[in-house]
Motif scaffolding. Structure first.
Motif, PDB file in Angstrom:
ATOM      1  N   UNK A 103       0.842  -1.197   0.000  1.00 36.75           N
ATOM      2  CA  UNK A 103       0.000   0.000   0.000  1.00 36.75           C
ATOM      3  C   UNK A 103       0.877   1.247   0.000  1.00 36.75           C
ATOM      4  N   UNK A 104       0.641   2.132  -0.944  1.00 35.16           N
ATOM      5  CA  UNK A 104       1.367   3.409  -0.959  1.00 35.16           C
ATOM      6  C   UNK A 104       0.381   4.469  -0.477  1.00 35.16           C
ATOM      7  N   UNK A 105       0.661   5.073   0.678  1.00 34.69           N
ATOM      8  CA  UNK A 105      -0.319   5.965   1.311  1.00 34.69           C
ATOM      9  C   UNK A 105       0.230   7.384   1.451  1.00 34.69           C
ATOM     10  N   UNK A 153      -3.421   2.529  -6.324  1.00 33.50           N
ATOM     11  CA  UNK A 153      -4.194   1.306  -6.031  1.00 33.50           C
ATOM     12  C   UNK A 153      -3.326   0.281  -5.277  1.00 33.50           C
ATOM     13  N   UNK A 154      -3.976  -0.495  -4.430  1.00 32.87           N
ATOM     14  CA  UNK A 154      -3.257  -1.554  -3.688  1.00 32.87           C
ATOM     15  C   UNK A 154      -2.689  -2.576  -4.664  1.00 32.87           C
ATOM     16  N   UNK A 202      -4.337 -19.659  -4.418  1.00 35.52           N
ATOM     17  CA  UNK A 202      -5.000 -19.752  -5.716  1.00 35.52           C
ATOM     18  C   UNK A 202      -6.234 -18.856  -5.716  1.00 35.52           C
ATOM     19  N   UNK A 203      -6.368 -18.081  -6.737  1.00 35.54           N
ATOM     20  CA  UNK A 203      -7.494 -17.137  -6.752  1.00 35.54           C
ATOM     21  C   UNK A 203      -7.877 -16.808  -8.188  1.00 35.54           C
ATOM     22  N   UNK A 204      -9.108 -16.259  -8.363  1.00 41.76           N
ATOM     23  CA  UNK A 204      -9.438 -15.780  -9.700  1.00 41.76           C
ATOM     24  C   UNK A 204      -9.171 -14.274  -9.763  1.00 41.76           C
ATOM     25  N   UNK A 205      -9.329 -13.753 -10.952  1.00 43.09           N
ATOM     26  CA  UNK A 205      -8.820 -12.433 -11.251  1.00 43.09           C
ATOM     27  C   UNK A 205      -9.301 -11.344 -10.296  1.00 43.09           C
ATOM     28  N   UNK A 206     -10.603 -11.372  -9.967  1.00 47.88           N
ATOM     29  CA  UNK A 206     -11.155 -10.221  -9.257  1.00 47.88           C
ATOM     30  C   UNK A 206     -11.314 -10.446  -7.753  1.00 47.88           C
ATOM     31  N   UNK A 207     -10.689 -11.474  -7.261  1.00 48.16           N
ATOM     32  CA  UNK A 207     -10.900 -11.826  -5.853  1.00 48.16           C
ATOM     33  C   UNK A 207     -10.524 -10.676  -4.910  1.00 48.16           C
ATOM     34  N   UNK A 208      -9.541  -9.888  -5.279  1.00 51.21           N
ATOM     35  CA  UNK A 208      -9.079  -8.852  -4.364  1.00 51.21           C
ATOM     36  C   UNK A 208      -9.800  -7.508  -4.540  1.00 51.21           C
ATOM     37  N   UNK A 209     -10.707  -7.431  -5.542  1.00 49.71           N
ATOM     38  CA  UNK A 209     -11.396  -6.153  -5.766  1.00 49.71           C
ATOM     39  C   UNK A 209     -12.149  -5.709  -4.511  1.00 49.71           C
ATOM     40  N   UNK A 210     -12.940  -6.645  -3.949  1.00 52.84           N
ATOM     41  CA  UNK A 210     -13.721  -6.327  -2.745  1.00 52.84           C
ATOM     42  C   UNK A 210     -12.782  -6.042  -1.571  1.00 52.84           C
ATOM     43  N   UNK A 211     -11.723  -6.839  -1.487  1.00 50.14           N
ATOM     44  CA  UNK A 211     -10.774  -6.659  -0.379  1.00 50.14           C
ATOM     45  C   UNK A 211     -10.154  -5.269  -0.455  1.00 50.14           C
ATOM     46  N   UNK A 212      -9.837  -4.828  -1.664  1.00 47.73           N
ATOM     47  CA  UNK A 212      -9.220  -3.515  -1.837  1.00 47.73           C
ATOM     48  C   UNK A 212     -10.191  -2.418  -1.385  1.00 47.73           C
ATOM     49  N   UNK A 213     -11.455  -2.615  -1.723  1.00 45.38           N
ATOM     50  CA  UNK A 213     -12.468  -1.646  -1.322  1.00 45.38           C
ATOM     51  C   UNK A 213     -12.566  -1.562   0.204  1.00 45.38           C
ATOM     52  N   UNK A 214     -12.555  -2.747   0.854  1.00 48.47           N
ATOM     53  CA  UNK A 214     -12.635  -2.792   2.329  1.00 48.47           C
ATOM     54  C   UNK A 214     -11.454  -2.060   2.946  1.00 48.47           C
ATOM     55  N   UNK A 249      -3.645  -3.028  10.345  1.00 45.65           N
ATOM     56  CA  UNK A 249      -5.022  -2.757   9.951  1.00 45.65           C
ATOM     57  C   UNK A 249      -5.311  -3.348   8.571  1.00 45.65           C
ATOM     58  N   UNK A 250      -4.384  -3.144   7.645  1.00 52.65           N
ATOM     59  CA  UNK A 250      -4.600  -3.630   6.278  1.00 52.65           C
ATOM     60  C   UNK A 250      -4.598  -5.165   6.255  1.00 52.65           C
ATOM     61  N   UNK A 251      -3.631  -5.768   6.930  1.00 52.87           N
ATOM     62  CA  UNK A 251      -3.541  -7.237   6.936  1.00 52.87           C
ATOM     63  C   UNK A 251      -4.797  -7.843   7.569  1.00 52.87           C
ATOM     64  N   UNK A 252      -5.237  -7.269   8.692  1.00 56.11           N
ATOM     65  CA  UNK A 252      -6.432  -7.805   9.367  1.00 56.11           C
ATOM     66  C   UNK A 252      -7.674  -7.672   8.482  1.00 56.11           C
ATOM     67  N   UNK A 253      -7.787  -6.542   7.793  1.00 61.49           N
ATOM     68  CA  UNK A 253      -8.958  -6.315   6.938  1.00 61.49           C
ATOM     69  C   UNK A 253      -8.992  -7.341   5.801  1.00 61.49           C
ATOM     70  N   UNK A 254      -7.838  -7.558   5.175  1.00 56.85           N
ATOM     71  CA  UNK A 254      -7.779  -8.524   4.072  1.00 56.85           C
ATOM     72  C   UNK A 254      -8.032  -9.941   4.608  1.00 56.85           C
TER      73      UNK A 254
END
Ligand SMILES: [Zn+2]
Length: 560
Positions: free
Chosen positions: A481-483, A493-494, A502-514, A534-539
């Motif tokens: 994260x660059x803040x 963007x994160x 293993x994940x699909x392409x958009x798996x982190x979109x929601x996580x990034x929003x959170x 904070x970031x690690x716990x949220x993800x």
């Protein structure tokens, strides 16, 4: 039976003058890392100092040591380390204790001292040794020691009686009561009886096989099954055993000799220990039977026997590497592997894994589950009961075993008539005080698991192991994260970097929003560390809730 939950115990009170304090630092609650500290008149005597081998949930660990924390300030008070026999779970921790004070005398029988001395040479330590044999008496500070022959799966084992002003203690070490052992050295029950007549105030007994009814079968009874393997195996025979199991290996040598085969020892510890055992006369090798492994390669398969380690499924030992086809010895259909050892609790999965891999290679496996090729080195319930009846101790402290073994052993003592409130169930680190003829659990000292990983001792913590397990099971996710340092808001963007996750392409979109939302509320956080958490716990919460996965998550925050 007298037991108190370890959690409620506090540091023990100071030991009354003339009292004896017994502190097991290992072996009570696990099979391995046996170590007991005796304290009397300001001095300490250590009995055994072994290692415990790691289980699958302890990845990357070589061995586990007893915790020396409670004696570290008192190393100068130690008058000696009695080694009851030469097994790793009784001597393997000695190099680590001697690194803290190299001149502590080691007291033991000839073979035990030879094994530990060879091990210490590897650690560049020249120990001070005191050689004792059965019947010998030796004074170590305020402790009067007397040694008793016992029979076990390694020659030259000793029980030790410890006389102090507080009373007489008898510690069996590991033992069984084979009436026809290969070396004719039986457990000296007459000596046990003499000590019993004198009055044993506290009896520490081996619990490993307390749940097994009856009597442990004699080693000699295995000869027909081992002979059968040698008489019928069509190709090579590979025997896997502990590098210290001299009696079993003697049986293998005899069977090989009788069936016209040659033998080679494979692996450093096997070659070294068998050399020591032969030189001291504990192993009888007919002339020309044992040859160099290289020489065997040119011989017909049905003349070949290889003896190696790895019977517990240890991943780096020869047998595991042969099963994984990463050893220079390649096994083939028609070869026979003889597992001449027990399955130490905790190792079963690893051993079955190897058996399956070998089976896939077309190898025939003979083990204690399908042939009578191994007996335990420990006394079964019947033998323990005999001992209680012969010794008639006032108090009993079961040692060497997991909780269930200790309780089973305690029950046997009670059945023979020992007062149930004088049979003590203790855990590693519990202190047992013998004062004025009465023994009781008096408190607790530190006795955690000390992990050896490569050249580090005690640096790997439970936390490290949790991380390793997370990595093993879920892989790793790194969030970069660059803040903006003034607002804590994302300047870019994160970025998510994954390994083994293993994940699909958009798996982190929601996580990034959170994460974005969480940061918006976090303008007051002023350390990078707290932001990263904070970031690690949220993800982590998001991945767990939505995908039921818990990879190891690391956040890296960089100021824009
Ligand atoms: Zn042993």
């Amino acid at each position: 039976m007298s037991s108190r939950s370890s959690r409620t115990l506090k540091a023990p009170p100071s030991l009354p003058s003339g009292g004896l304090r017994i502190t097991p630092l290992g072996g009570l609650g696990e099979i391995g890392r046996n170590m007991t500290v005796f304290e009397h008149e300001g001095k300490l005597l250590v009995v055994d100092c072994g290692v415990l081998f790691p289980e699958e949930h302890q990845p990357g660990i070589d061995v586990i040591l007893p915790d020396f924390t409670s004696i570290r300030d008192r190393l100068k008070d130690i008058v000696g380390i009695v080694l009851t026999h030469g097994h790793e779970d009784h001597i393997g921790g000695v190099p680590y204790l001697l690194k803290e004070r190299p001149d502590i005398p080691l007291i033991g029988s000839r073979l035990t001292l030879a094994f530990i001395t060879a091990k210490l040479t590897e650690h560049k330590i020249k120990p001070k040794t005191i050689h004792v044999e059965a019947e010998d008496k030796h004074r170590a500070g305020p402790f009067g020691l007397e040694f008793v022959a016992v029979n076990h799966s390694i020659p030259d084992s000793l029980a030790v009686a410890i006389r102090t002003r507080a009373g007489l203690v008898l510690h069996t070490g590991d033992f069984k009561m084979d009436q026809f052992p290969l070396d004719d050295r039986i457990t000296d029950l007459r000596h046990f009886a003499r000590l019993g007549e004198e009055g044993v105030d506290l009896f520490l007994t081996d619990s490993t096989n307390a749940e097994v009814p009856g009597f442990t079968v004699s080693e000699r009874d295995l000869t027909p099954a081992i002979d059968q393997v040698f008489a019928t195996a069509p190709k090579r025979i590979i025997v896997s055993s502990f590098a210290s199991h001299i009696h079993r290996i003697q049986q293998v040598l005899d069977a090989a000799h009788a069936n016209g085969r040659k033998v080679a020892f494979v692996g450093r510890s096997m070659v070294k220990n068998m050399g020591i055992a032969r030189d001291l006369g504990y192993l009888n090798i007919p002339r020309g039977l044992v040859v160099d492994f290289k020489k065997l390669q040119s011989m017909p398969d049905n003349k070949v026997t290889l003896v190696c380690t790895g019977s517990q499924g240890e991943p780096m030992a020869a047998l595991a590497r042969m099963a994984n086809e990463t050893h220079q010895i390649k096994l083939d259909a028609g070869d026979t592997v003889l597992l001449a050892s027990s399955m130490v609790p905790g190792n079963e999965n690893a051993i079955y894994g190897i058996i399956n891999k070998l089976t896939d290679l077309g190898v025939t496996i003979v083990h204690k589950g399908n042939a009578k090729v191994h007996v335990s080195g420990h006394a079964s319930a019947g033998e323990l009961v005999y001992c209680y009846n012969i010794v008639q101790p006032t108090h009993v402290l079961p040692v060497h075993g997991e909780s269930k073994h200790l309780h089973a052993n305690a029950e046997l003592a009670v059945r023979t008539g020992v007062d149930s409130d004088k049979v003590l169930i203790a855990a590693d680190g519990n202190t047992v005080d013998l004062v004025n003829g009465k023994a009781r659990v008096s408190g607790r000292v530190e006795a955690g698991l000390v992990y050896v990983d490569g050249h580090t001792v005690g640096k790997v913590t439970e936390e490290t192991l949790v991380e390793r397990r997370l990595l093993q099971e879920g892989g790793a996710v790194t969030v970069v994260a660059i803040v903006d340092p003034d607002t804590n808001l994302l300047a870019e963007p994160l970025e998510f970097i994954t390994k083994g996750f293993i994940h699909d392409e958009h798996i982190f979109d929601r996580a990034a929003e959170k994460v974005k939302n969480a940061l918006a509320k976090a303008s007051k956080i002023d350390t990078l560390e707290d932001l990263e958490k904070l970031i690690a716990d949220t993800v982590a919460r998001h991945l767990d809730r939505v995908y039921r996965r818990s990879p190891l998550i690391t956040a890296v925050v960089v100021d824009a």
